[in-house]
Design an enzyme around this catalytic site. Structure first.
Site, PDB file in Angstrom:
ATOM      1  N   GLU A 214     -31.630 -87.026 -83.805  1.00  0.00           N
ATOM      2  CA  GLU A 214     -31.915 -86.775 -82.649  1.00  0.00           C
ATOM      3  C   GLU A 214     -31.452 -85.681 -83.250  1.00  0.00           C
ATOM      4  O   GLU A 214     -31.573 -84.305 -82.668  1.00  0.00           O
ATOM      5  CB  GLU A 214     -31.104 -88.220 -81.487  1.00  0.00           C
TER       6      GLU A 214
ATOM      7  N   LYS B  73       0.161 -51.760 -55.760  1.00  0.00           N
ATOM      8  CA  LYS B  73      -0.747 -50.827 -55.845  1.00  0.00           C
ATOM      9  C   LYS B  73      -1.956 -50.520 -54.525  1.00  0.00           C
ATOM     10  O   LYS B  73      -1.914 -49.984 -53.963  1.00  0.00           O
ATOM     11  CB  LYS B  73      -1.403 -50.914 -57.257  1.00  0.00           C
TER      12      LYS B  73
ATOM     13  N   ASN C 194     -15.084-104.815 -77.918  1.00  0.00           N
ATOM     14  CA  ASN C 194     -14.282-106.080 -78.492  1.00  0.00           C
ATOM     15  C   ASN C 194     -14.662-105.532 -79.548  1.00  0.00           C
ATOM     16  O   ASN C 194     -15.435-105.270 -79.934  1.00  0.00           O
ATOM     17  CB  ASN C 194     -14.310-107.363 -78.459  1.00  0.00           C
TER      18      ASN C 194
ATOM     19  N   LYS D 112     -14.958 -62.725 -49.100  1.00  0.00           N
ATOM     20  CA  LYS D 112     -15.498 -63.130 -47.535  1.00  0.00           C
ATOM     21  C   LYS D 112     -16.255 -61.807 -47.025  1.00  0.00           C
ATOM     22  O   LYS D 112     -16.895 -62.231 -46.155  1.00  0.00           O
ATOM     23  CB  LYS D 112     -13.767 -62.793 -47.473  1.00  0.00           C
TER      24      LYS D 112
ATOM     25  N   ARG E 115       3.680 -53.362 -59.585  1.00  0.00           N
ATOM     26  CA  ARG E 115       3.501 -55.387 -58.887  1.00  0.00           C
ATOM     27  C   ARG E 115       2.612 -54.610 -56.683  1.00  0.00           C
ATOM     28  O   ARG E 115       2.015 -55.829 -56.978  1.00  0.00           O
ATOM     29  CB  ARG E 115       4.642 -55.955 -58.767  1.00  0.00           C
TER      30      ARG E 115
ATOM     31  N   HIS F  38     -25.542 -94.520 -79.407  1.00  0.00           N
ATOM     32  CA  HIS F  38     -25.082 -95.562 -78.005  1.00  0.00           C
ATOM     33  C   HIS F  38     -24.091 -95.381 -77.813  1.00  0.00           C
ATOM     34  O   HIS F  38     -23.197 -96.438 -77.146  1.00  0.00           O
ATOM     35  CB  HIS F  38     -26.121 -96.516 -77.319  1.00  0.00           C
TER      36      HIS F  38
HETATM   37  N1  FAI Z   1      -0.475 -55.207 -57.488  1.00  0.00           N
HETATM   38  C1  FAI Z   1      -1.284 -54.539 -56.582  1.00  0.00           C
HETATM   39  O1  FAI Z   1      -1.586 -54.355 -55.504  1.00  0.00           O
HETATM   40  C2  FAI Z   1      -2.238 -54.498 -58.131  1.00  0.00           C
HETATM   41  N2  FAI Z   1      -4.007 -54.617 -57.155  1.00  0.00           N
HETATM   42  C3  FAI Z   1      -4.564 -54.849 -58.222  1.00  0.00           C
HETATM   43  N3  FAI Z   1      -3.563 -55.332 -59.466  1.00  0.00           N
HETATM   44  C4  FAI Z   1      -4.236 -55.401 -61.058  1.00  0.00           C
HETATM   45  O2  FAI Z   1      -4.470 -54.116 -60.768  1.00  0.00           O
HETATM   46  C5  FAI Z   1      -5.014 -54.215 -62.670  1.00  0.00           C
HETATM   47  C6  FAI Z   1      -6.041 -52.761 -62.971  1.00  0.00           C
HETATM   48  O3  FAI Z   1      -4.530 -51.632 -63.366  1.00  0.00           O
HETATM   49  P1  FAI Z   1      -4.563 -50.806 -64.209  1.00  0.00           P
HETATM   50  O4  FAI Z   1      -5.457 -49.890 -62.833  1.00  0.00           O
HETATM   51  O5  FAI Z   1      -3.810 -49.831 -63.692  1.00  0.00           O
HETATM   52  O6  FAI Z   1      -5.127 -51.029 -64.737  1.00  0.00           O
HETATM   53  C7  FAI Z   1      -6.631 -54.653 -62.073  1.00  0.00           C
HETATM   54  O7  FAI Z   1      -6.637 -56.645 -63.005  1.00  0.00           O
HETATM   55  C8  FAI Z   1      -5.837 -55.152 -60.962  1.00  0.00           C
HETATM   56  O8  FAI Z   1      -6.458 -57.102 -60.216  1.00  0.00           O
HETATM   57  C9  FAI Z   1      -2.532 -55.531 -59.102  1.00  0.00           C
HETATM   58  N4  FAI Z   1      -1.977 -55.700 -59.784  1.00  0.00           N
HETATM   59  C10 FAI Z   1      -1.309 -57.306 -60.079  1.00  0.00           C
HETATM   60  O9  FAI Z   1      -0.541 -57.874 -59.184  1.00  0.00           O
END
Ligand code: FAI
Length: 539
Positions: free
Chosen positions: A340, A74, A442, A145, A72, A285
């Site tokens: 068509e 990474k 109708n 962005k 959750r 149509h």
């Molecule tokens: N939580 C995080 O910080 C996070 N950072 C990247 N991901 C997802 O992790 C996936 C890649 O994970 P992996 O390289 O471990 O297979 C990608 O789909 C990416 O969108 C995360 N996973 C979910 O939110």
């Protein structure tokens, strides 16, 4: 100014890779590495790259913080996001990165957890929630962005383009803008899938109505059409992810027009209303000028011949849909009729070749499992839209005590006049009742032998619809046919037109204040009449 600066290219020295779908990752990682790009990557992606013997910096090394909470967290770290979000056009951003010891990324490659697929697999709510990607969309949005400095790539299908851009000295600014726009569609589509699920399945915000508080979807332009309903109207085709006629595969012919799509949609809808029986609908149509079903083993060519015979003049320039593969035999007939579009789940060997003798014809393949499209229909109106369940021929009407009092199945109809219909007549009535759903209100449809023989469509009063159906059928075919009316007869006058023409049985919803006078007219003529209790308006 160098040519590369003029088009805004930014050489790519450092890339962040975090992909759920690892398709093409090997070639991408190799190509980037060979081009001298430093790779930074997350758990599974880094493991794959490392396993290939390609140098890669793991995100944990960069952040000094372990990936945790089952993935959750990474990439949700300032050392990652500062590297993505630094606007390298600004000296103050560059000096802040310097102070913080953060290096900027010029490329982010990321695709997201498969949320939609997980929901479709029937996974539990907890499993679905676990597949809501948080870190990925944050990176994608940040890179999009900051497109003046960073290129964002979300689709494995574009890795070759990415490598070509790297080799050319980086993406141009125009390319990065386009990638950024695509990236925001990617996250918007993802979030709309999550929002629709959350507000519809996970928590029922519909207050029992079946219609959630919110609804969202993203549409992707499939093509610019030559023009719209009329030549002075510009038009385009957009698709979403669910399939349907917008995603049909064109096997032959010039580009589909706006009106072709509208008619093909109506034709497919009409051709799939008769269960498993072979069915052909011919549409002009948005209205049928012929619908027919056959016995289970009847050839589709024979069914087409019956549908065509309903109104062969109007079938000129029509759109044909069938729920069976187009056979060589059917193709031989259709090639002699100016048509068509033909839409079918498949075309037998040789059928496309025969039909393509007609240069103006378009052939579309739409597999049966992709016909359904959306479970709801959406109609834009100024300032909003209307949403309704699709009308299907499976309605059942119940009274307050739950007893069935009507419905689309003939077993639930109420005999209000005459003798019960013979099995053969009842089969025709049931066919006519199913077929009427495809006719704009109708609507009156006369049928005989599993085929429409006269259709009165789109009239602003029911009497005119009756006159039209009878005149289209002609006296001979109207005599002894059965009739379906999409809504109740408000007065006996429309029914009397049908009785005068000699119809032998009628099916209608009933429900008018003057039902009794309508029933009296049928009884006086000794004609069988059933009330269904349901109606099938189509506007
Ligand atoms: N939580 C995080 O910080 C996070 N950072 C990247 N991901 C997802 O992790 C996936 C890649 O994970 P992996 O390289 O471990 O297979 C990608 O789909 C990416 O969108 C995360 N996973 C979910 O939110």
């Amino acid at each position: 100014m160098s040519p590369s600066a003029a088009d805004g290219r930014r050489p790519i020295r450092r890339a962040l890779i975090s992909v759920y779908d690892k398709t093409g990752l090997e070639a991408l990682a190799r190509g980037l590495h060979d081009a001298g790009v430093e790779l930074v990557s997350t758990g599974g992606s880094a493991a794959l790259i490392d396993g290939l013997g390609i140098p890669v910096v793991r995100v944990e090394e960069l952040t000094g913080f372990p990936e945790c909470l089952e993935g959750r967290v990474k990439t949700l770290h300032p050392r990652v996001h500062a590297g993505i979000l630094a606007d390298t056009r600004k000296p103050e951003h560059l000096s802040q990165l310097d102070d913080l010891g953060v290096a900027a990324f010029e490329l982010v490659v990321c695709n997201l957890y498969p949320f939609r697929e997980t929901v479709a697999s029937g996974a539990t709510p907890d499993e679905c929630i676990e597949q809501i990607d948080i870190g990925g969309p944050s990176m994608v949005r940040a890179a999009a962005k900051n497109h003046p400095s960073v290129a964002i790539v979300t689709s494995p299908g574009t890795y070759d383009d990415a490598l070509a851009a790297v080799a050319a000295g980086g993406f141009t600014l125009e390319q990065r803008k386009l990638l950024a726009a695509q990236a925001f569609v990617h996250t918007a589509d993802y979030d709309s899938a999550v929002a629709n699920w959350m507000g519809n399945v996970y928590v029922d915000t519909s207050e029992g109505t079946g219609f959630p508080q919110w609804s969202g979807a993203t549409f992707t332009k499939a093509e610019t059409l030559r023009y719209g309903e009329n030549p002075h109207q510009a038009a385009a085709l957009y698709r979403h992810w669910r399939g349907g006629i917008a995603s049909a595969r064109q096997l032959f012919g010039k580009a589909m027009s706006y009106n072709n799509y509208v008619d093909a949609d109506a034709a497919v809808r009409a051709a799939y209303d008769h269960g498993d029986l072979p069915t052909v609908a011919i549409i002009k149509h948005a209205n049928p000028c012929g619908i027919a079903v056959g016995a289970a083993d009847e050839s589709i060519a024979s069914v087409h011949a019956k549908a065509h015979a309903c109104d062969s003049m109007s079938a000129f320039g029509g759109v044909i849909a069938t729920n069976r593969p187009v056979t060589v035999e059917m193709a031989e007939t259709v090639k002699d009729i100016f048509t068509e579009v033909v839409v079918a789940p498949a075309f037998d060997d040789g059928a496309v070749e025969i039909l393509s003798a007609r240069k103006a014809i378009r052939l579309l393949q739409l597999p049966a499992d992709q016909v359904a499209g959306d479970p709801v229909e959406i109609r834009p109106i100024s300032g909003g839209m209307l949403m309704q369940q699709r009308d299907k021929v499976d309605a059942v009407v119940r009274d307050g005590a739950g007893e069935v009092t009507g419905g689309d199945d003939a077993a639930n109809w109420r005999l209000v006049s005459g003798e019960p219909a013979s099995a053969e007549t009842l089969t025709d009535l049931q066919f006519a009742w199913r077929a009427i759903r495809a006719v704009k209100s109708n609507a009156i449809l006369l049928a005989s032998g599993g085929a429409s023989v006269g259709v009165g469509m789109g009239q602003v009063n029911r009497v005119d619809a009756c006159h039209l159906a009878v005149s289209r059928a002609g006296a001979e075919r109207a005599q002894g046919s059965v009739a379906a009316s999409d809504a109740f007869f408000p007065f006996p006058d429309g029914l009397e037109v049908l009785l005068d023409a000699g119809v032998k049985a009628v099916v209608a919803p009933g429900g008018s204040l003057r039902d009794q006078s309508v029933i009296d007219a049928a009884q006086a003529a000794g004609v069988t009449m059933y009330f269904t209790g349901t109606r099938h308006f189509a506007h």
